[in-house]
Design a protein around this motif. Structure first.
Motif, mmCIF file in Angstrom:
data_model
loop_
_atom_site.group_PDB
_atom_site.id
_atom_site.type_symbol
_atom_site.label_atom_id
_atom_site.label_comp_id
_atom_site.label_asym_id
_atom_site.label_seq_id
_atom_site.Cartn_x
_atom_site.Cartn_y
_atom_site.Cartn_z
ATOM 1 N N ARG A 129 -9.649 -1.255 -11.704
ATOM 2 C CA ARG A 129 -10.403 -2.377 -12.259
ATOM 3 C C ARG A 129 -11.240 -3.133 -11.232
ATOM 4 O O ARG A 129 -12.263 -3.706 -11.572
ATOM 5 N N PHE A 130 -10.839 -3.141 -9.980
ATOM 6 C CA PHE A 130 -11.505 -3.962 -8.977
ATOM 7 C C PHE A 130 -12.289 -3.095 -7.998
ATOM 8 O O PHE A 130 -11.738 -2.176 -7.400
ATOM 9 N N ILE A 131 -13.557 -3.445 -7.817
ATOM 10 C CA ILE A 131 -14.388 -2.822 -6.792
ATOM 11 C C ILE A 131 -14.452 -3.807 -5.632
ATOM 12 O O ILE A 131 -14.840 -4.962 -5.814
ATOM 13 N N VAL A 132 -14.037 -3.347 -4.464
ATOM 14 C CA VAL A 132 -13.988 -4.209 -3.285
ATOM 15 C C VAL A 132 -14.847 -3.578 -2.193
ATOM 16 O O VAL A 132 -14.615 -2.438 -1.805
ATOM 17 N N PHE A 133 -15.843 -4.324 -1.734
ATOM 18 C CA PHE A 133 -16.649 -3.897 -0.593
ATOM 19 C C PHE A 133 -16.176 -4.651 0.632
ATOM 20 O O PHE A 133 -15.845 -5.836 0.551
ATOM 21 N N LEU A 134 -16.172 -3.973 1.769
ATOM 22 C CA LEU A 134 -15.799 -4.595 3.034
ATOM 23 C C LEU A 134 -16.839 -4.222 4.070
ATOM 24 O O LEU A 134 -17.322 -3.087 4.093
#
Length: 159
Positions: free
Chosen positions: A59-64
């Motif tokens: 469900r979560f798209i995380v960019f770093l």
């Protein structure tokens, strides 16, 4: 340049995009490919740029991005434009900040803030309910303060 998540420092900048629905199993591999391509091509003008992504709870798209990377407004605009493309392609909402994601048993729920307040009022969620604090800003916070009980989050004001 895309790098493995584990190689990024704890101070790496984080952007979290919660989806209004879980991604379907048949969508996940294609989504991950798109995310990797985007991150790999995100800032090609800076040889020292290091970035990664995480796809969490379906469900979560995380960019770093490494903290010492200098991101311009154009770089951030490119990220948002990419997220807008994903919204359209997958028919989901990723940019709505007026929502709450929380755990209910083994499931991750997504509710508008007004509906979440009703759940609290009706005691359907309690101070022990685990929420996802999508306002965190670093990899360290992602790993330590992203999933917390409502009482340990800014949502506690609604209890």
């Amino acid at each position: 340049m895309f790098v493995d998540y584990s190689t990024l420092s704890e101070e790496s900048k984080v952007w979290i995009y919660p989806s209004s629905r879980k991604f379907y199993p048949q969508e996940i591999e294609g989504l991950k490919e798109k995310l990797q391509i985007f991150v790999d091509q995100w800032k090609t003008d800076d040889a020292d740029f290091k970035a990664s992504f995480q796809f969490l709870h379906n469900r979560f798209i995380v960019f770093l991005a490494e903290e010492n990377s200098e991101l311009t407004n154009a770089d951030l605009d490119a990220q948002v434009a990419f997220v807008l493309q994903l919204q359209q392609e997958y028919e989901i909402e990723l940019l709505d900040k007026m929502n709450v994601c929380f755990k209910q048993g083994e499931y991750t729920q997504y509710k508008e803030l007004k509906d979440f307040k009703k759940l609290i009022k009706n005691k359907a969620v309690t101070g022990k309910t685990i929420i996802f604090d999508n306002l965190i800003q670093t990899k360290f916070e992602l790993e330590n303060y992203w999933e917390v009980p409502i009482t340990d989050s800014w949502y506690n004001r609604f209890l």
